[in-house]
Design a protein around this motif. Sequence first.
Motif, mmCIF file in Angstrom:
data_model
loop_
_atom_site.group_PDB
_atom_site.id
_atom_site.type_symbol
_atom_site.label_atom_id
_atom_site.label_comp_id
_atom_site.label_asym_id
_atom_site.label_seq_id
_atom_site.Cartn_x
_atom_site.Cartn_y
_atom_site.Cartn_z
ATOM 1 N N LYS A 17 0.813 -1.221 0.000
ATOM 2 C CA LYS A 17 0.000 0.000 0.000
ATOM 3 C C LYS A 17 0.843 1.267 0.000
ATOM 4 O O LYS A 17 0.405 2.313 -0.453
ATOM 5 N N ASP A 18 2.081 1.179 0.534
ATOM 6 C CA ASP A 18 2.962 2.345 0.572
ATOM 7 C C ASP A 18 4.412 1.902 0.804
ATOM 8 O O ASP A 18 4.693 0.711 0.926
ATOM 9 N N GLU A 19 5.298 2.898 0.847
ATOM 10 C CA GLU A 19 6.732 2.607 1.002
ATOM 11 C C GLU A 19 7.049 1.951 2.341
ATOM 12 O O GLU A 19 7.908 1.081 2.417
ATOM 13 N N ALA A 20 6.328 2.337 3.388
ATOM 14 C CA ALA A 20 6.566 1.747 4.710
ATOM 15 C C ALA A 20 6.252 0.249 4.702
ATOM 16 O O ALA A 20 7.013 -0.557 5.252
ATOM 17 N N GLU A 21 5.143 -0.114 4.073
ATOM 18 C CA GLU A 21 4.797 -1.534 3.987
ATOM 19 C C GLU A 21 5.804 -2.278 3.115
ATOM 20 O O GLU A 21 6.189 -3.407 3.419
ATOM 21 N N GLN A 22 6.252 -1.644 2.036
ATOM 22 C CA GLN A 22 7.259 -2.254 1.162
ATOM 23 C C GLN A 22 8.524 -2.572 1.963
ATOM 24 O O GLN A 22 9.084 -3.646 1.847
ATOM 25 N N LYS A 23 8.938 -1.626 2.793
ATOM 26 C CA LYS A 23 10.138 -1.826 3.610
ATOM 27 C C LYS A 23 9.937 -2.968 4.605
ATOM 28 O O LYS A 23 10.826 -3.810 4.784
ATOM 29 N N ALA A 24 8.769 -3.030 5.232
ATOM 30 C CA ALA A 24 8.479 -4.089 6.201
ATOM 31 C C ALA A 24 8.475 -5.461 5.535
ATOM 32 O O ALA A 24 9.045 -6.425 6.062
ATOM 33 N N VAL A 25 7.839 -5.546 4.374
ATOM 34 C CA VAL A 25 7.796 -6.816 3.638
ATOM 35 C C VAL A 25 9.198 -7.220 3.199
ATOM 36 O O VAL A 25 9.589 -8.376 3.330
ATOM 37 N N TYR A 26 9.965 -6.260 2.705
ATOM 38 C CA TYR A 26 11.341 -6.523 2.295
ATOM 39 C C TYR A 26 12.138 -7.114 3.458
ATOM 40 O O TYR A 26 12.799 -8.143 3.315
ATOM 41 N N ASN A 27 12.067 -6.463 4.620
ATOM 42 C CA ASN A 27 12.832 -6.924 5.776
ATOM 43 C C ASN A 27 12.407 -8.313 6.235
ATOM 44 O O ASN A 27 13.244 -9.148 6.584
ATOM 45 N N LYS A 28 11.107 -8.588 6.207
ATOM 46 C CA LYS A 28 10.602 -9.899 6.604
ATOM 47 C C LYS A 28 11.095 -10.994 5.658
ATOM 48 O O LYS A 28 11.559 -12.051 6.092
ATOM 49 N N LEU A 29 11.013 -10.744 4.347
ATOM 50 C CA LEU A 29 11.453 -11.742 3.367
ATOM 51 C C LEU A 29 12.969 -11.937 3.421
ATOM 52 O O LEU A 29 13.464 -13.053 3.246
ATOM 53 N N LYS A 30 13.704 -10.855 3.664
ATOM 54 C CA LYS A 30 15.161 -10.936 3.771
ATOM 55 C C LYS A 30 15.547 -11.811 4.962
ATOM 56 O O LYS A 30 16.446 -12.647 4.863
ATOM 57 N N LYS A 31 14.854 -11.646 6.095
ATOM 58 C CA LYS A 31 15.117 -12.465 7.290
ATOM 59 C C LYS A 31 14.838 -13.936 7.031
ATOM 60 O O LYS A 31 15.437 -14.804 7.659
ATOM 61 N N MET A 32 13.920 -14.210 6.096
ATOM 62 C CA MET A 32 13.598 -15.591 5.739
ATOM 63 C C MET A 32 14.669 -16.202 4.834
ATOM 64 O O MET A 32 14.600 -17.381 4.510
#
Length: 41
Positions: A17-32
């Motif tokens: 929905k926005d850049e903040a969500e993009q960053k959160a999703v990025y960080n979560k997938l990176k941790k995986m």
Amino acid sequence: MGKFVYQPKYAVIVMCKDEAEQKAVYNKLKKMGLAIKVVSV
């Protein structure tokens, strides 16, 4: 010149929905441990 050999790649795009969500999703997938790239369109 060398002969080009096509290598198929597969991807999934996550709509955010926005850049903040993009960053959160990025960080979560990176941790995986996933190989990810950021795209803005």
